[in-house]
Write an enzyme that holds these catalytic residues in place. Structure first.
Site, PDB file in Angstrom:
ATOM      1  CE  LYS A 230      -4.205  -1.809   0.849  1.00  0.00           C
ATOM      2  NZ  LYS A 230      -5.195  -2.669   1.697  1.00  0.00           N
TER       3      LYS A 230
ATOM      4  CE  LYS B  51      -5.761  -9.467  -2.050  1.00  0.00           C
ATOM      5  NZ  LYS B  51      -6.268  -8.635  -0.808  1.00  0.00           N
TER       6      LYS B  51
ATOM      7  CE  LYS C 124     -12.678  -4.910   1.202  1.00  0.00           C
ATOM      8  NZ  LYS C 124     -12.171  -4.531   2.703  1.00  0.00           N
TER       9      LYS C 124
END
Ligand code: TYM
Length: 329
Positions: A112, A195, A198
């Site tokens: 992130k 993966k 969202k």
């Protein structure tokens, strides 16, 4: 010992089929195993910039999804992290027992923060696992159902518990992550080596997608060379991912799913996987919409915060005493 189960979902972005299969679908079964504390990790959602209205709406969504999945508010404490102040208070104490080195090695932090300029990385993003560890130990949770991407955070919580207990005696309960045997890492439909997350609109199935979109996304999922429907993560990651989704939704093993599709070609296989997703999501969305419309989640969250606070405040007091904070009342 009866089990204590705790888990949370962060209200950022739209919930995906990965979240659903990885955790949500299985949560109602947990109610038979022990006391459940299930929450919306709204303080965690603030660790990256988010629009206030979006955060509020996402929180309503997650509360409603939990209920639509079958969690019974009489049997579980369902609450907002921000409404149980013990989370923040314990966080303030626990930040002294996790170290900069270990926090900077967390995969989620590395991924992130890599997307942000260093001067813009919030302290909350760095200290994310401290709050998560506090969430877990507050309820003396021994079982933490999560998808694979959260395992590292639960492992760090275990390190913290060891460290803390060595110093202060047996104060904190040792938690354990629990992953599904299959489906703990649902992959992106557009890139099955990544993966499903969202923040990936192309490769995701969102829980709020309409059924035509769901079908379209499954039908255009990346598949692999060859024509046999066989599970092989390395050579056939796309087919393996679709088989996993099907097996999880139908509650069968991968071997049973393979057997079912033994004579299928990719096109028909995908059609049937799409149908399985539709069969699951259509009634789920209907229940979700009824809950959103009735606003019944509000009363549930209020009562959940009350139940959760009772347990959390006891742990907080125990920790405060252990570290030497004077209690005046
Ligand atoms: P979050 O909101 O990113 O994800 C919620 C849960 O969904 C799982 N998950 C998946 N499982 C299978 N396949 C996927 N593609 C997939 N994507 C996500 C996640 O592993 C997670 O279990 N930090 C947590 C929230 C949290 C928490 C906690 C969880 C805060 N405090 C304490 C457990 C205990 C998070 O951001 O999950």
């Amino acid at each position: 010992m009866a089990e204590r189960i705790l888990t949370g979902i962060k209200p950022t972005g739209q919930l995906t089929l990965g979240n659903y299969i990885g955790v949500l679908k299985n949560l109602p079964k947990m109610m038979d195993r022990g006391e459940c504390f299930i929450f919306i990790a709204d303080l965690h959602a603030l660790t990256l910039p988010i629009d206030p209205e979006v955060l509020r709406q996402n929180s309503v969504d997650i509360a409603s999804f939990y209920l639509a999945a079958g969690l019974d508010p009489k049997r579980v404490a369902l609450f907002l992290q921000s409404e149980v102040s013990a989370h923040s208070e314990l966080n303030a104490i626990m930040q002294n027992y996790l170290y900069m080195g270990e926090l900077s090695r967390m995969t989620q932090f590395k991924e992130k923060s890599a997307k942000i300029k260093e001067s813009g990385i919030g302290l909350g993003l760095f200290a994310y696992p401290v709050l998560m560890a506090s969430d877990i130990v507050l309820y003396d949770a021994n079982i933490v159902p999560v998808g694979e991407d959260q395992i590292q955070h639960v492992e760090l919580t275990r390190d913290l518990v060891n460290r803390f207990n060595q110093r202060y005696g047996n104060v904190l309960q040792m938690p354990k992550a629990e992953m599904r045997k299959i489906g703990a890492r649902i992959m992106s439909l557009s890139d099955p080596t990544k993966k499903m997350s969202k923040s990936d609109p192309k490769g995701d199935i969102f829980l709020k997608d309409d059924m035509a979109t769901v079908r379209k996304k499954v039908m255009s999922a990346v598949t692999d060379s060859g024509s046999e429907v066989k599970y092989d993560e390395e050579k056939k990651p796309g087919i393996s991912n679709l088989l996993t989704i099907y097996a999880c939704l139908k509650d069968i093993t991968i071997a049973e799913a393979e057997k079912h599709f033994v004579d299928y070609r990719y096109g028909d296989f995908k059609k049937e996987v799409a149908q399985a997703v539709v069969d699951e999501l259509e009634p789920f969305q209907k229940r979700y919409q009824e809950i959103v419309d009735s606003k019944s989640y509000l009363e549930v969250l209020k009562e959940g915060a009350r139940k959760a606070s009772e347990v959390a405040n006891k742990t907080l007091l125990r920790v405060k005493k252990a570290v030497g904070l004077l209690i005046s009342k």
